[in-house]
Design a protein around this motif. Structure first.
Motif, PDB file in Angstrom:
ATOM      1  N   ILE A   1     -58.513  25.419  -6.623  1.00  0.00           N
ATOM      2  CA  ILE A   1     -57.365  25.698  -5.758  1.00  0.00           C
ATOM      3  C   ILE A   1     -56.178  24.914  -6.294  1.00  0.00           C
ATOM      4  CG2 ILE A   1     -56.381  25.356  -3.455  1.00  0.00           C
ATOM      5  CD1 ILE A   1     -59.266  25.553  -2.359  1.00  0.00           C
TER       6      ILE A   1
ATOM      7  N   SER B   1     -54.652  34.976  -6.927  1.00  0.00           N
ATOM      8  CA  SER B   1     -54.297  35.297  -5.545  1.00  0.00           C
ATOM      9  C   SER B   1     -53.350  34.214  -5.046  1.00  0.00           C
ATOM     10  CB  SER B   1     -55.557  35.334  -4.675  1.00  0.00           C
ATOM     11  OG  SER B   1     -55.230  35.404  -3.306  1.00  0.00           O
TER      12      SER B   1
ATOM     13  N   ASP C   1     -50.893  32.788  -1.712  1.00  0.00           N
ATOM     14  CA  ASP C   1     -50.448  32.829  -0.316  1.00  0.00           C
ATOM     15  C   ASP C   1     -49.295  31.856  -0.148  1.00  0.00           C
ATOM     16  OD1 ASP C   1     -52.573  34.493   0.173  1.00  0.00           O
ATOM     17  OD2 ASP C   1     -53.818  32.937   1.090  1.00  0.00           O
TER      18      ASP C   1
ATOM     19  N   CYS D   1     -55.361  30.701  -6.092  1.00  0.00           N
ATOM     20  CA  CYS D   1     -56.723  30.609  -6.620  1.00  0.00           C
ATOM     21  C   CYS D   1     -57.041  31.935  -7.309  1.00  0.00           C
ATOM     22  CB  CYS D   1     -57.735  30.317  -5.509  1.00  0.00           C
ATOM     23  SG  CYS D   1     -57.870  31.619  -4.270  1.00  0.00           S
TER      24      CYS D   1
ATOM     25  N   HIS E   1     -58.749  35.547  -7.752  1.00  0.00           N
ATOM     26  CA  HIS E   1     -59.214  36.587  -6.836  1.00  0.00           C
ATOM     27  C   HIS E   1     -60.728  36.548  -6.654  1.00  0.00           C
ATOM     28  CE1 HIS E   1     -55.511  38.721  -6.088  1.00  0.00           C
ATOM     29  NE2 HIS E   1     -55.255  38.803  -7.385  1.00  0.00           N
TER      30      HIS E   1
ATOM     31  N   ARG F   1     -61.891  33.597  -4.344  1.00  0.00           N
ATOM     32  CA  ARG F   1     -61.306  33.416  -3.008  1.00  0.00           C
ATOM     33  C   ARG F   1     -62.365  33.492  -1.910  1.00  0.00           C
ATOM     34  NH1 ARG F   1     -56.142  33.506  -0.704  1.00  0.00           N
ATOM     35  NH2 ARG F   1     -56.454  33.047   1.505  1.00  0.00           N
ATOM     36  N   GLU F   2     -63.207  34.529  -1.940  1.00  0.00           N
ATOM     37  CA  GLU F   2     -64.196  34.700  -0.879  1.00  0.00           C
ATOM     38  C   GLU F   2     -65.348  33.709  -0.972  1.00  0.00           C
ATOM     39  OE1 GLU F   2     -65.485  38.712  -0.780  1.00  0.00           O
ATOM     40  OE2 GLU F   2     -63.539  39.518  -0.178  1.00  0.00           O
TER      41      GLU F   2
ATOM     42  N   ILE G   1     -59.783  26.050   2.997  1.00  0.00           N
ATOM     43  CA  ILE G   1     -58.477  26.684   2.799  1.00  0.00           C
ATOM     44  C   ILE G   1     -57.544  26.389   3.968  1.00  0.00           C
ATOM     45  CG2 ILE G   1     -57.269  28.895   2.567  1.00  0.00           C
ATOM     46  CD1 ILE G   1     -59.765  29.966   1.146  1.00  0.00           C
TER      47      ILE G   1
END
Length: 321
Positions: free
Chosen positions: A143, A165, A167, A292, A294, A297-298, A305
């Motif tokens: 991250i 990804s 945000d 991070c 893609h 991410r999950e 996060i």
């Protein structure tokens, strides 16, 4: 992830068992005022004070005694579910790259927040750099917190931008002046004009002020001479510089200002909102973004996060966490 309602139940359980808001705040890495807000929500929900504050601590009401067995059972079941999730974590080690202003507060906050929920997760916090997108793409960093929209910059487009990804977290809303406790700057109004009279130490943050600092922009626009004594990316170096000189500096995070204030001989004070707006009249305010890969991410625990994002918001805005 513990949502607000479930966390309130954990707070209730811990207050019931310890009788201390201070201990509970330390357990969960939050402020005592936030503990009070969680309790206030439960008091409204159950139409009861639940706890009576006395010199010996919080004493449960009859209603609290009735609720405790059920809340305790919910908490135990939740912990079991979290434990099952923890054993199946895809990411068990996470390297987090952050601006230097967060390196002194974020690790402790995450340790307190995550240890009860994800004891199997380990993490390391390191300083970010301009090319951090490359570190994320290569998997060297799990991250990263940046000051730019990395997925839209020319520099990052060369580093596998389609794999990243991003945000947006928030914009900075405050700044602290830091100088030695005996510095003459504290004897006058903390205006940009007065501050600019002294040697300025730029605390550089990659992607924000490592090219030009907002105070440099302000002084240039208003034809005010400014002597930049030093540029540093380290709070340790900043500390040494301020203790041994008549320099001043700005910090854009509450945790960094608090860290500096802990040292004898150093003082930090927040600038007024008027001066903050003047500082960023021509220079953009700092922006904070979470990036991070893609495909990872999950696999990152949602609580990690949200904890990082919430901490940053609390440290750089006027919002109370």
């Amino acid at each position: 992830m513990l949502d607000q309602e479930v966390r309130s139940l954990f707070i209730f359980k811990s207050i019931y068992e310890t009788g201390s808001a201070r201990l509970v705040a330390e357990m969960y890495g939050i402020s005592q005022s936030k503990v009070s807000r969680y309790l206030a929500g439960l008091r409204d929900l159950y139409a009861d004070t639940l706890f009576i504050r006395k010199k010996s601590g919080f004493v449960p009401t009859v209603r609290a005694h009735q609720l405790y067995p059920m809340i305790n059972q919910i908490a135990q079941l939740t912990e079991e579910l979290i434990s099952m999730n923890d054993r199946n974590l895809d990411v068990k080690e996470c390297v987090i790259a952050v601006p230097p202003t967060f390196s002194v507060g974020l690790p402790e906050f995450l340790e307190k927040t995550l240890k009860l929920v994800h004891p199997g997760l380990s993490f390391a916090v390191k300083a970010t750099r301009r090319g951090v997108c490359e570190d994320v793409v290569k998997g060297n960093v799990c991250i990263a917190i940046t000051h730019r929209e990395c997925t839209r910059t020319t520099e990052c487009s060369k580093q596998g931008v389609s794999m990243i990804s991003m945000d947006t977290i928030t914009k900075g809303e405050l700044v602290y002046l830091v100088a030695s406790q005996e510095h003459p700057v504290w004897q006058s109004d903390l205006s940009l004009e007065n501050i600019a009279k002294y040697p300025y130490v730029v605390t550089q943050v990659p992607g924000f002020n490592d090219d030009v600092d907002p105070l440099e922009v302000y002084c240039r626009e208003h034809s005010i001479p400014l002597k930049v004594a030093q540029r540093t990316t380290s709070l340790a170096t900043l500390l040494e510089s301020l203790l041994d000189s008549d320099g001043v500096s700005f910090l854009g995070a509450g945790c960094a200002a608090e860290f500096m204030s802990r040292f004898p001989g150093i003082k930090a004070e927040r600038l007024s909102q008027h001066e903050f707006e003047l500082l960023h009249e021509k220079a953009p305010t700092p922006k904070y973004a979470f990036i991070c890969r893609h495909d990872r991410r999950e696999k990152i625990p949602p609580l990690l996060i949200s904890a990082i994002k919430n901490y940053i918001i609390e440290q750089v805005t006027n919002k109370v966490g």
